[in-house]
Design an enzyme around this catalytic site. Sequence first.
Site, mmCIF file in Angstrom:
data_model
loop_
_atom_site.group_PDB
_atom_site.id
_atom_site.type_symbol
_atom_site.label_atom_id
_atom_site.label_comp_id
_atom_site.label_asym_id
_atom_site.label_seq_id
_atom_site.Cartn_x
_atom_site.Cartn_y
_atom_site.Cartn_z
ATOM 1 C CB ILE A 105 -16.250 -45.313 28.335
ATOM 2 C CG1 ILE A 105 -14.734 -45.519 28.170
ATOM 3 C CG2 ILE A 105 -16.894 -46.486 29.031
ATOM 4 C CD1 ILE A 105 -13.978 -45.580 29.503
ATOM 5 C CB CYS A 106 -15.071 -48.498 25.206
ATOM 6 S SG CYS A 106 -14.417 -49.930 24.326
ATOM 7 N N GLY A 107 -16.934 -48.776 23.204
ATOM 8 C CA GLY A 107 -17.930 -49.136 22.203
ATOM 9 C C GLY A 107 -19.243 -48.405 22.336
ATOM 10 C CB THR A 109 -18.123 -43.517 21.850
ATOM 11 O OG1 THR A 109 -17.192 -44.446 21.272
ATOM 12 C CG2 THR A 109 -17.676 -43.160 23.258
#
Length: 204
Positions: A105-107, A109
């Site tokens: 999730i988020c960074g 990725t």
Amino acid sequence: MNTTTGKPVHLAVYDTLADWETGHATAQLARTGHEIRTVGPTTAPVRSIGGLRIQPDLALDDLRPEDSALLILPGADLWDTTDDLAPFARAARAFLDAGVPVAAICGATAGLAREGLLDDRDHTSAISFYLAATGYAGGGRYVEADAVTDGPLITAGPTDPVAFAREILRLLGVYEGEVLDAWYRLFHDSDPAAYGVLEKAGAL
């Protein structure tokens, strides 16, 4: 339905981790019988972006895909400011190569994008041009959605921790169908009608 393999779910922890992104997933997994183990760069304590001090259960070097049901990679400032977390992206590659699921999730990725793990898989993130800045080759597989599952890989953006959890619960077979939908509606939409469905199913 709960299809736990008896193996723990591993939650990656590192300095500046975004501690709000994985709470729904880990809490519900723990409540349904999954052991949650934290894995850090080493076993030295780390501190989340919210100031929480976390003592990892094991170091990344000691993590093996065959000993895990799932690797969860939360976002963190360090994903975009240093290469310190690149070893976690390489661990994700080892997991996926072994057929063991990964949820990012988020960074995180962006870390997977830099590792080339999103080039040939449907995925999402905060926004398409965030991943495009990594120079990855997977832009054509980007999906505008709250969370995306492609085989053993789950991705989500930073504002969708409940959808992220929904996909994890689906992938591990914790909930399905009407019950999974009700769980999402309760925690994402505060839908009171969903409570009755979950209560009837014994999912609260």
